[in-house]
Design a protein around this motif. Structure first.
Motif, mmCIF file in Angstrom:
data_model
loop_
_atom_site.group_PDB
_atom_site.id
_atom_site.type_symbol
_atom_site.label_atom_id
_atom_site.label_comp_id
_atom_site.label_asym_id
_atom_site.label_seq_id
_atom_site.Cartn_x
_atom_site.Cartn_y
_atom_site.Cartn_z
ATOM 1 N N THR A 172 0.807 -1.219 0.000
ATOM 2 C CA THR A 172 0.000 0.000 0.000
ATOM 3 C C THR A 172 0.843 1.274 0.000
ATOM 4 O O THR A 172 0.284 2.368 0.096
ATOM 5 C CB THR A 172 -0.930 0.022 1.229
ATOM 6 N N GLN A 173 2.163 1.148 -0.114
ATOM 7 C CA GLN A 173 3.025 2.329 -0.113
ATOM 8 C C GLN A 173 3.943 2.310 -1.336
ATOM 9 O O GLN A 173 4.243 1.241 -1.881
ATOM 10 C CB GLN A 173 3.885 2.370 1.156
ATOM 11 N N PRO A 174 4.380 3.502 -1.771
ATOM 12 C CA PRO A 174 5.289 3.547 -2.930
ATOM 13 C C PRO A 174 6.598 2.819 -2.620
ATOM 14 O O PRO A 174 7.132 2.907 -1.514
ATOM 15 C CB PRO A 174 5.532 5.052 -3.127
ATOM 16 N N VAL A 175 7.089 2.092 -3.608
ATOM 17 C CA VAL A 175 8.327 1.323 -3.464
ATOM 18 C C VAL A 175 9.450 2.052 -4.207
ATOM 19 O O VAL A 175 9.324 2.352 -5.403
ATOM 20 C CB VAL A 175 8.168 -0.106 -4.027
ATOM 21 N N LYS A 176 10.542 2.307 -3.497
ATOM 22 C CA LYS A 176 11.729 2.893 -4.118
ATOM 23 C C LYS A 176 12.790 1.796 -4.177
ATOM 24 O O LYS A 176 13.342 1.382 -3.161
ATOM 25 C CB LYS A 176 12.230 4.093 -3.317
ATOM 26 N N ASN A 177 13.049 1.301 -5.381
ATOM 27 C CA ASN A 177 13.983 0.197 -5.576
ATOM 28 C C ASN A 177 15.302 0.749 -6.103
ATOM 29 O O ASN A 177 15.386 1.212 -7.237
ATOM 30 C CB ASN A 177 13.396 -0.826 -6.562
ATOM 31 N N PHE A 178 16.348 0.658 -5.274
ATOM 32 C CA PHE A 178 17.639 1.231 -5.642
ATOM 33 C C PHE A 178 18.457 0.302 -6.537
ATOM 34 O O PHE A 178 19.469 0.730 -7.093
ATOM 35 C CB PHE A 178 18.451 1.550 -4.381
ATOM 36 N N SER A 179 18.052 -0.946 -6.662
ATOM 37 C CA SER A 179 18.845 -1.925 -7.408
ATOM 38 C C SER A 179 18.253 -2.300 -8.755
ATOM 39 O O SER A 179 18.956 -2.851 -9.603
ATOM 40 C CB SER A 179 19.009 -3.208 -6.572
ATOM 41 N N ARG A 180 16.970 -2.042 -8.969
ATOM 42 C CA ARG A 180 16.259 -2.592 -10.118
ATOM 43 C C ARG A 180 16.854 -2.156 -11.455
ATOM 44 O O ARG A 180 17.055 -2.985 -12.360
ATOM 45 C CB ARG A 180 14.782 -2.214 -10.035
ATOM 46 N N ASN A 181 17.153 -0.866 -11.639
ATOM 47 C CA ASN A 181 17.606 -0.384 -12.939
ATOM 48 C C ASN A 181 19.075 -0.678 -13.208
ATOM 49 O O ASN A 181 19.545 -0.509 -14.340
ATOM 50 C CB ASN A 181 17.358 1.119 -13.071
ATOM 51 N N GLY A 182 19.809 -1.069 -12.175
ATOM 52 C CA GLY A 182 21.208 -1.455 -12.389
ATOM 53 C C GLY A 182 22.193 -0.318 -12.347
ATOM 54 O O GLY A 182 23.391 -0.545 -12.156
ATOM 55 N N VAL A 183 21.757 0.924 -12.570
ATOM 56 C CA VAL A 183 22.653 2.087 -12.535
ATOM 57 C C VAL A 183 22.028 3.168 -11.650
ATOM 58 O O VAL A 183 20.806 3.223 -11.478
ATOM 59 C CB VAL A 183 22.925 2.654 -13.946
#
Length: 269
Positions: A172-183
């Motif tokens: 139910t909250q925004p997810v900030k993924n620091f690893s997903r994009n790779g850069v």
């Protein structure tokens, strides 16, 4: 009143015959129930294995979801078998199904929060906003994902602290993924006074960045004046690195920027 022997014998014979009929009838029912249970147990196991193997052929289908759906199929078959067994003994299956539905509704209302976590867990596993090993920030929860379960997700904080977050909270909250994009991109800024040489600082910044193999050449690092006040100018270095090198490069460049600034001050003096 005297007991008539003929009537007594007749009554006993009638009772024995009725008992024999009941034994025969329920014997077949018991045997049929046992056969149904054995066959149903075997079929439930086969359905579980077939569904587990079939879902494994679907590209990217999560292992946890495979286990969950295969177990659900197994229990559904076993539930159907139990209803059929009760029908062997003359119990109205419609009443049994209605009772099971009422019990399920009561359990669902009692475990509403838990069911929300299960539903959120299924959605998280299906949509995959984060995967195991990725570093994420969701609300106040920040850490590396170690396990995604049906009820909760286990993470490890940067300082090694164990974190267990309910799936409903994460969904139910925004997810900030620091690893997903790779850069990842980073900006480092220093303030120089009005007498400082901005061009020299920019060139020194770019030289520092291009000299590090961990910094990506595309997009190329750039240095520019990012802010201006009455007494100083902010010069910013902008560069990109892989997500795994981000923290180490940031620490090295922060130290390098400090040393660079000190060198320029000493040269000016």
């Amino acid at each position: 009143m005297e007991l008539d022997p003929q009537n007594a014998i007749s009554a006993i014979q009638t009772g024995v015959q009725q008992a024999s009929a009941l034994v025969v009838t329920y014997s077949f029912s018991v045997i049929g129930a046992i056969v149904l249970l054995v066959v149903g147990y075997i079929v439930a196991g086969l359905v579980e294995r077939w569904l587990y193997a079939g879902l494994g052929q679907v590209s990217g289908f999560d292992l946890t979801l495979r286990r969950f759906f295969s177990k659900i199929a197994r229990y559904a078959v076993l539930g159907l078998v139990i209803v059929m067994v009760l029908g062997q003994f003359g119990i109205q299956t419609a009443s049994v199904i209605a009772a099971i539905g009422a019990i399920g509704l009561a359990i669902g209302l009692a475990l509403q929060g838990t069911l929300q976590n299960i539903a959120a867990g299924i959605v998280l596993l299906a949509l995959r906003p984060f995967r195991i090993g990725e570093y994420v920030e969701v609300g106040s929860v920040t850490g590396t994902v170690e396990e995604i379960g049906l009820f909760a997700t286990r993470l490890r904080a940067a300082d090694g602290v164990y974190l267990l977050a309910p799936n409903s909270t994460l969904w139910t909250q925004p997810v900030k993924n620091f690893s997903r994009n790779g850069v990842r991109r980073n900006d480092i800024s220093i303030n120089i006074d009005g007498e400082g040489n901005i061009d020299q600082i920019q060139k020194a910044f770019v030289k520092m960045a291009t000299g590090d193999k961990r910094v990506l050449s595309d997009p190329a690092p750039a240095a520019f004046a990012s802010d201006l006040t009455d007494t100083s100018v902010a010069v910013t270095l902008r560069y990109w690195t892989s997500a795994s090198d981000f923290a180490a490069v940031k620490a090295d460049f922060t130290k390098g920027t400090r040393n660079l600034f000190q060198e320029k001050q000493m040269a000016a003096e």
